[in-house]
Design a protein around this motif. Structure first.
Motif, PDB file in Angstrom:
ATOM      1  N   THR A   1     -12.646  12.873 -15.073  1.00 21.68           N
ATOM      2  CA  THR A   1     -13.572  13.763 -14.770  1.00 21.68           C
ATOM      3  C   THR A   1     -14.570  12.951 -14.470  1.00 21.68           C
ATOM      4  OG1 THR A   1     -12.786  15.750 -16.150  1.00 21.68           O
ATOM      5  CG2 THR A   1     -14.977  15.696 -15.494  1.00 21.68           C
ATOM      6  N   LEU A   2     -15.194  13.250 -13.043  1.00 21.95           N
ATOM      7  CA  LEU A   2     -16.257  12.241 -12.912  1.00 21.95           C
ATOM      8  C   LEU A   2     -17.490  13.198 -12.758  1.00 21.95           C
ATOM      9  CD1 LEU A   2     -13.715  10.431 -11.877  1.00 21.95           C
ATOM     10  CD2 LEU A   2     -15.635   9.761  -9.838  1.00 21.95           C
ATOM     11  N   GLU A   3     -18.593  12.939 -13.379  1.00 21.86           N
ATOM     12  CA  GLU A   3     -19.839  13.917 -13.361  1.00 21.86           C
ATOM     13  C   GLU A   3     -20.950  13.128 -13.161  1.00 21.86           C
ATOM     14  OE1 GLU A   3     -22.429  16.840 -16.469  1.00 21.86           O
ATOM     15  OE2 GLU A   3     -19.982  16.785 -16.358  1.00 21.86           O
ATOM     16  N   VAL A   4     -21.641  13.196 -12.173  1.00 17.44           N
ATOM     17  CA  VAL A   4     -22.585  12.349 -11.730  1.00 17.44           C
ATOM     18  C   VAL A   4     -24.059  13.165 -12.051  1.00 17.44           C
ATOM     19  CG1 VAL A   4     -23.805  11.064  -9.819  1.00 17.44           C
ATOM     20  CG2 VAL A   4     -21.283  11.382 -10.044  1.00 17.44           C
ATOM     21  N   ARG A   5     -24.936  12.342 -12.728  1.00 15.12           N
ATOM     22  CA  ARG A   5     -26.299  12.978 -12.916  1.00 15.12           C
ATOM     23  C   ARG A   5     -27.375  11.939 -12.796  1.00 15.12           C
ATOM     24  NH1 ARG A   5     -26.336  17.595 -16.110  1.00 15.12           N
ATOM     25  NH2 ARG A   5     -24.352  18.420 -16.832  1.00 15.12           N
ATOM     26  N   GLY A   6     -28.462  12.259 -12.531  1.00 12.51           N
ATOM     27  CA  GLY A   6     -29.639  11.299 -12.247  1.00 12.51           C
ATOM     28  C   GLY A   6     -29.145   9.957 -11.426  1.00 12.51           C
ATOM     29  N   LEU A   7     -28.536  10.396 -10.270  1.00 12.17           N
ATOM     30  CA  LEU A   7     -27.979   9.325  -9.557  1.00 12.17           C
ATOM     31  C   LEU A   7     -29.087   8.285  -8.895  1.00 12.17           C
ATOM     32  CD1 LEU A   7     -25.423   8.337  -7.977  1.00 12.17           C
ATOM     33  CD2 LEU A   7     -26.176   9.914  -6.111  1.00 12.17           C
TER      34      LEU A   7
ATOM     35  N   SER B   1      -3.828  14.377  -8.241  1.00 10.92           N
ATOM     36  CA  SER B   1      -4.373  15.519  -7.941  1.00 10.92           C
ATOM     37  C   SER B   1      -5.929  15.704  -8.126  1.00 10.92           C
ATOM     38  CB  SER B   1      -3.797  16.637  -9.223  1.00 10.92           C
ATOM     39  OG  SER B   1      -4.348  17.997  -8.972  1.00 10.92           O
ATOM     40  N   PHE B   2      -6.605  16.211  -7.129  1.00 13.42           N
ATOM     41  CA  PHE B   2      -8.038  16.269  -6.976  1.00 13.42           C
ATOM     42  C   PHE B   2      -8.515  17.707  -7.248  1.00 13.42           C
ATOM     43  CE2 PHE B   2      -6.964  12.265  -4.769  1.00 13.42           C
ATOM     44  CZ  PHE B   2      -7.950  11.223  -5.064  1.00 13.42           C
ATOM     45  N   HIS B   3      -9.469  17.901  -7.751  1.00 19.07           N
ATOM     46  CA  HIS B   3     -10.108  19.148  -8.100  1.00 19.07           C
ATOM     47  C   HIS B   3     -11.491  18.826  -7.508  1.00 19.07           C
ATOM     48  CE1 HIS B   3     -10.841  23.075 -10.704  1.00 19.07           C
ATOM     49  NE2 HIS B   3     -11.145  23.316  -9.342  1.00 19.07           N
ATOM     50  N   LEU B   4     -12.168  19.315  -6.504  1.00 14.94           N
ATOM     51  CA  LEU B   4     -13.406  19.343  -6.471  1.00 14.94           C
ATOM     52  C   LEU B   4     -14.246  20.662  -6.494  1.00 14.94           C
ATOM     53  CD1 LEU B   4     -16.076  17.717  -4.927  1.00 14.94           C
ATOM     54  CD2 LEU B   4     -15.233  18.453  -2.745  1.00 14.94           C
ATOM     55  N   LEU B   5     -15.172  20.666  -7.490  1.00 13.93           N
ATOM     56  CA  LEU B   5     -15.921  21.928  -7.512  1.00 13.93           C
ATOM     57  C   LEU B   5     -17.468  21.727  -6.929  1.00 13.93           C
ATOM     58  CD1 LEU B   5     -14.881  22.615 -11.643  1.00 13.93           C
ATOM     59  CD2 LEU B   5     -14.247  24.100  -9.489  1.00 13.93           C
TER      60      LEU B   5
END
Length: 213
Positions: free
Chosen positions: A6-12, A48-52
């Protein structure tokens, strides 16, 4: 996670706030992300990619290794009856994927995806080769649909020609005979826009063609 990543990007832009001003609208930037993920779904159908986006699923691929199912995820079931498989492998160069019939032709090249050794690239030369393969089958201003994966020995390709690593490539020791087995031809001048060949190269290079397309 038990499965996957899982990739979650914050404060890029926390460390480089000046770059934030170069961003376009949320809608535009979201479109860029969605487009790139769609290319990755087709480039690596075994993952398997899941883009939200804001809790809504944009893409969710099967990850079963079947390119046709990846295309189903990205483009929907309506494209499947109009796909023609492309398969060529002579031990030096392989071309695999799908080309669309005239029914899938579009007024732009956005539905053309080329992958070189698993890397998504944009190449005028490959688009020109594809266009010539269709010859008189399409009206002026219409462009064929295609998702094609090319594989060649890693030592033959220099991906560092362009800073973006995706718009150009160098084939250092191209063997014309191997390419010619691909089918229709692409004249040497077409490569001059974004593909560099060594002085050893002579003749006409053939890249791709499917008589059923």
């Amino acid at each position: 996670c038990v499965q996957g990543t899982t990739l979650e990007v914050r404060g890029l832009f926390a460390n480089v706030p000046a770059r934030l001003k170069f961003l376009k609208s949320i809608r535009t930037e979201t479109g860029y992300v969605s487009d790139y993920v769609s290319r990755m779904i087709m480039a690596v159908p075994s993952v398997s990619f899941h883009l939200l986006n804001n809790g809504r699923t944009v893409y969710q691929s099967y990850g079963d290794g079947q390119l046709k199912n990846a295309l189903l995820c990205v483009y929907g079931a309506s494209v499947l009856p109009n796909l023609r498989e492309v398969a060529f492998d002579d031990g030096y160069l392989s071309i695999a994927g799908f080309a669309g019939t005239e029914a899938l032709a579009r007024p732009n090249r956005l539905q053309q995806s080329f992958f070189l050794n698993g890397r998504y690239i944009r190449s005028y030369a490959l688009s020109a080769a594809l266009q010539r393969a269709y010859d008189t089958r399409l009206m002026t201003g219409r462009f064929p649909f295609a998702v094609l994966a090319l594989r060649i020995a890693g030592g033959e390709v220099d991906v560092n020609v362009h800073p973006a690593k995706k718009t150009s490539m160098t084939i250092e020791t191209a063997n014309p005979a191997a390419f010619q087995k691909g089918g229709a031809y692409l004249a040497r001048y077409a490569f001059a826009t974004d593909v560099a060949l060594t002085e050893k190269y002579t003749g006409t290079t053939c890249l791709l063609y499917t008589s059923d397309a």
